[in-house]
Design a protein around this motif. Structure first.
Motif, PDB file in Angstrom:
ATOM      1  N   VAL A 180     -37.130 -20.497 -36.767  1.00  0.00           N
ATOM      2  CA  VAL A 180     -38.192 -19.955 -37.519  1.00  0.00           C
ATOM      3  C   VAL A 180     -38.831 -20.673 -38.668  1.00  0.00           C
ATOM      4  O   VAL A 180     -39.978 -20.460 -38.874  1.00  0.00           O
ATOM      5  CB  VAL A 180     -37.626 -18.607 -38.011  1.00  0.00           C
ATOM      6  CG1 VAL A 180     -36.595 -18.986 -39.151  1.00  0.00           C
ATOM      7  CG2 VAL A 180     -38.767 -17.435 -38.466  1.00  0.00           C
ATOM      8  N   LEU A 181     -38.146 -21.813 -38.954  1.00  0.00           N
ATOM      9  CA  LEU A 181     -38.716 -22.695 -39.801  1.00  0.00           C
ATOM     10  C   LEU A 181     -39.706 -23.527 -39.407  1.00  0.00           C
ATOM     11  O   LEU A 181     -40.207 -24.543 -40.164  1.00  0.00           O
ATOM     12  CB  LEU A 181     -37.582 -23.371 -40.666  1.00  0.00           C
ATOM     13  CG  LEU A 181     -36.617 -22.482 -41.579  1.00  0.00           C
ATOM     14  CD1 LEU A 181     -35.621 -23.238 -42.182  1.00  0.00           C
ATOM     15  CD2 LEU A 181     -37.499 -21.782 -42.655  1.00  0.00           C
ATOM     16  N   LYS A 182     -39.655 -23.856 -37.958  1.00  0.00           N
ATOM     17  CA  LYS A 182     -40.436 -24.659 -37.015  1.00  0.00           C
ATOM     18  C   LYS A 182     -41.576 -24.056 -36.577  1.00  0.00           C
ATOM     19  O   LYS A 182     -42.447 -24.674 -36.079  1.00  0.00           O
ATOM     20  CB  LYS A 182     -39.780 -25.400 -36.065  1.00  0.00           C
ATOM     21  CG  LYS A 182     -38.493 -26.370 -36.661  1.00  0.00           C
ATOM     22  CD  LYS A 182     -37.525 -26.747 -35.781  1.00  0.00           C
ATOM     23  CE  LYS A 182     -36.048 -27.156 -36.330  1.00  0.00           C
ATOM     24  NZ  LYS A 182     -35.058 -26.824 -35.194  1.00  0.00           N
ATOM     25  N   CYS A 183     -41.592 -22.776 -36.828  1.00  0.00           N
ATOM     26  CA  CYS A 183     -42.915 -22.011 -36.284  1.00  0.00           C
ATOM     27  C   CYS A 183     -43.992 -22.228 -37.185  1.00  0.00           C
ATOM     28  O   CYS A 183     -44.061 -22.071 -38.302  1.00  0.00           O
ATOM     29  CB  CYS A 183     -42.491 -20.479 -36.063  1.00  0.00           C
ATOM     30  SG  CYS A 183     -43.960 -19.376 -35.296  1.00  0.00           S
ATOM     31  N   LYS A 184     -45.143 -22.649 -36.471  1.00  0.00           N
ATOM     32  CA  LYS A 184     -46.301 -23.117 -37.325  1.00  0.00           C
ATOM     33  C   LYS A 184     -47.317 -21.717 -37.710  1.00  0.00           C
ATOM     34  O   LYS A 184     -48.449 -22.046 -38.183  1.00  0.00           O
ATOM     35  CB  LYS A 184     -47.053 -24.164 -36.826  1.00  0.00           C
ATOM     36  CG  LYS A 184     -46.300 -25.414 -36.470  1.00  0.00           C
ATOM     37  CD  LYS A 184     -45.959 -25.986 -37.892  1.00  0.00           C
ATOM     38  CE  LYS A 184     -45.106 -27.220 -37.844  1.00  0.00           C
ATOM     39  NZ  LYS A 184     -44.335 -27.472 -39.323  1.00  0.00           N
TER      40      LYS A 184
ATOM     41  N   LYS B 182     -47.804 -17.501 -28.343  1.00  0.00           N
ATOM     42  CA  LYS B 182     -48.079 -18.950 -28.598  1.00  0.00           C
ATOM     43  C   LYS B 182     -46.686 -19.688 -28.965  1.00  0.00           C
ATOM     44  O   LYS B 182     -46.891 -20.896 -29.121  1.00  0.00           O
ATOM     45  CB  LYS B 182     -49.244 -19.359 -29.313  1.00  0.00           C
ATOM     46  CG  LYS B 182     -50.567 -18.950 -28.654  1.00  0.00           C
ATOM     47  CD  LYS B 182     -51.758 -18.954 -29.691  1.00  0.00           C
ATOM     48  CE  LYS B 182     -52.923 -18.081 -28.905  1.00  0.00           C
ATOM     49  NZ  LYS B 182     -53.943 -17.767 -30.068  1.00  0.00           N
ATOM     50  N   CYS B 183     -46.052 -18.694 -29.467  1.00  0.00           N
ATOM     51  CA  CYS B 183     -44.784 -19.493 -30.010  1.00  0.00           C
ATOM     52  C   CYS B 183     -43.972 -19.878 -29.039  1.00  0.00           C
ATOM     53  O   CYS B 183     -43.395 -19.364 -28.056  1.00  0.00           O
ATOM     54  CB  CYS B 183     -44.002 -18.140 -30.959  1.00  0.00           C
ATOM     55  SG  CYS B 183     -42.386 -19.127 -31.679  1.00  0.00           S
ATOM     56  N   LYS B 184     -43.381 -21.144 -29.142  1.00  0.00           N
ATOM     57  CA  LYS B 184     -42.820 -21.830 -27.861  1.00  0.00           C
ATOM     58  C   LYS B 184     -41.238 -21.592 -28.236  1.00  0.00           C
ATOM     59  O   LYS B 184     -40.363 -22.235 -27.294  1.00  0.00           O
ATOM     60  CB  LYS B 184     -43.140 -23.192 -27.920  1.00  0.00           C
ATOM     61  CG  LYS B 184     -44.637 -23.580 -27.441  1.00  0.00           C
ATOM     62  CD  LYS B 184     -44.608 -22.843 -26.069  1.00  0.00           C
ATOM     63  CE  LYS B 184     -46.348 -23.101 -26.045  1.00  0.00           C
ATOM     64  NZ  LYS B 184     -46.779 -22.043 -24.711  1.00  0.00           N
ATOM     65  N   GLY B 185     -40.599 -20.895 -29.196  1.00  0.00           N
ATOM     66  CA  GLY B 185     -39.169 -20.949 -29.114  1.00  0.00           C
ATOM     67  C   GLY B 185     -38.766 -22.157 -29.935  1.00  0.00           C
ATOM     68  O   GLY B 185     -38.466 -23.182 -28.979  1.00  0.00           O
ATOM     69  N   HIS B 186     -38.334 -22.316 -30.923  1.00  0.00           N
ATOM     70  CA  HIS B 186     -37.974 -23.551 -31.707  1.00  0.00           C
ATOM     71  C   HIS B 186     -36.658 -24.016 -31.943  1.00  0.00           C
ATOM     72  O   HIS B 186     -36.154 -24.701 -32.685  1.00  0.00           O
ATOM     73  CB  HIS B 186     -38.910 -23.648 -32.973  1.00  0.00           C
ATOM     74  CG  HIS B 186     -40.177 -23.178 -32.927  1.00  0.00           C
ATOM     75  ND1 HIS B 186     -41.277 -23.760 -32.583  1.00  0.00           N
ATOM     76  CD2 HIS B 186     -40.555 -21.989 -32.852  1.00  0.00           C
ATOM     77  CE1 HIS B 186     -42.352 -23.154 -32.555  1.00  0.00           C
ATOM     78  NE2 HIS B 186     -41.839 -21.893 -32.978  1.00  0.00           N
ATOM     79  N   SER B 187     -35.821 -22.847 -31.517  1.00  0.00           N
ATOM     80  CA  SER B 187     -34.436 -23.144 -31.763  1.00  0.00           C
ATOM     81  C   SER B 187     -33.752 -24.304 -31.389  1.00  0.00           C
ATOM     82  O   SER B 187     -33.819 -24.515 -30.217  1.00  0.00           O
ATOM     83  CB  SER B 187     -33.551 -21.905 -31.790  1.00  0.00           C
ATOM     84  OG  SER B 187     -33.794 -20.747 -32.795  1.00  0.00           O
ATOM     85  N   ALA B 188     -32.933 -24.969 -31.982  1.00  0.00           N
ATOM     86  CA  ALA B 188     -32.287 -26.375 -31.466  1.00  0.00           C
ATOM     87  C   ALA B 188     -30.868 -25.812 -30.787  1.00  0.00           C
ATOM     88  O   ALA B 188     -30.339 -24.768 -31.014  1.00  0.00           O
ATOM     89  CB  ALA B 188     -31.701 -26.946 -32.539  1.00  0.00           C
TER      90      ALA B 188
END
Lengths: 188, 188
Positions: A180-184, B182-188
């Motif tokens: 969630v902290l990387k979502c722009k 448009k959110c690509k899912g950013h979790s590591a």
């Protein structure tokens, strides 16, 4: 795994019905640091939205967007374009209200609108009805109703992101794991 | 506009307390198309997570991650690294449960964990306590507790995205306005 290729009114209503209580549980009574803080200025130099602003925006949608547009489709088809939606109306309208008032207003308006939607008694032949969006061109009634539900979801998504932003430093090295902290923020 | 630069336990608890009821309002009783559908396969060829999987994951966190790690910090400091977190435990543990059971389990465990957190009666001097994350290295107790709250938010963010994904075609041309799509899912 079920897949959803065709629009199903009951599925959309299942989401639309739940959003007011979801926002209520999420936001009511939270300290102002969560409710009134935003993500800073946008590229255009405007203030980004706080959770308070988002709830105000959802209220404007209930008043001026979804059901009014459904009625334009049913009454005028493609002949009359929808009225443009004012993305900033809530900044004036919500000014002297509390978050609690906004949550109450949203819940009441959503309930009224869903009752009005059911009262239209839409039939299978209505699923091919078309309208005209002032920017996007021809759209269908099912697309409008699906968008109403996804619009709720895009703002739940945004609320979580805006709140998380307030703790972006507090989490320290864990930030690398927290998507969630990387979502722009992708809304047009 | 308030800003939050320092960790405040009451603010974190305000979020942590609300998450079970938020998920309950959001998900309980929804048709399976919303609850059991995911976003397809990940780059690694694994199934991505459905809302059902996410609630199961939050339960595992309550059992094995947050409070156990807080206790390791308080009892062992940096001397003992945290046990690694199993990101896939829920796939086995949730298998024969209903979403409703998972929501009930999550609410109960969260309540117990917050009671246990308060019972620790943390004092200002505890805010400098440190532990050792097996991958991230030295972390502080406030960072752990802030991450607990943001971890809730990252999964609310994900739930909204996974659900919206099911209507990515249904919204037609409106997709250009809907950031969640448009959110690509950013979790590591």
């Amino acid at each position: 795994m079920p897949t959803l290729t065709e629009f199903n009114l009951a599925d959309a209503i299942a989401v639309l019905t739940r959003t007011p209580a979801t926002l209520d549980a999420f936001l009511r009574g939270l300290p102002d640091v969560w409710v009134r803080s935003n993500e800073g200025r946008t590229k255009n130099g405007e203030d980004s939205w706080s959770p308070f602003d988002v709830v105000g925006h959802l209220i404007v949608g209930e008043r001026t967007d979804w059901m009014p547009r459904a009625r334009i489709i049913l009454e005028n088809g493609e002949a009359r374009p929808f009225d443009p939606f004012d993305r900033f109306a809530q900044l004036k309208e919500s000014q002297n209200k509390s978050l609690e008032q906004l949550l109450d207003d949203f819940a009441r308006l959503r309930k009224e609108n869903l009752a009005a939607l059911l009262a239209l008694n839409l039939q299978p032949e209505d699923w091919t009805r078309r309208g005209r969006h002032p920017e996007l061109g021809v759209v269908t009634l099912p697309q409008l109703l699906a968008t109403w539900a996804v619009h709720d979801l895009t703002h739940v998504h945004q609320l979580a992101r805006v709140m998380a932003h307030q703790y972006r430093e507090a989490v320290g090295p864990w930030s690398v794991y927290l998507g969630v902290l990387k979502c722009k923020g992708h809304s047009a």
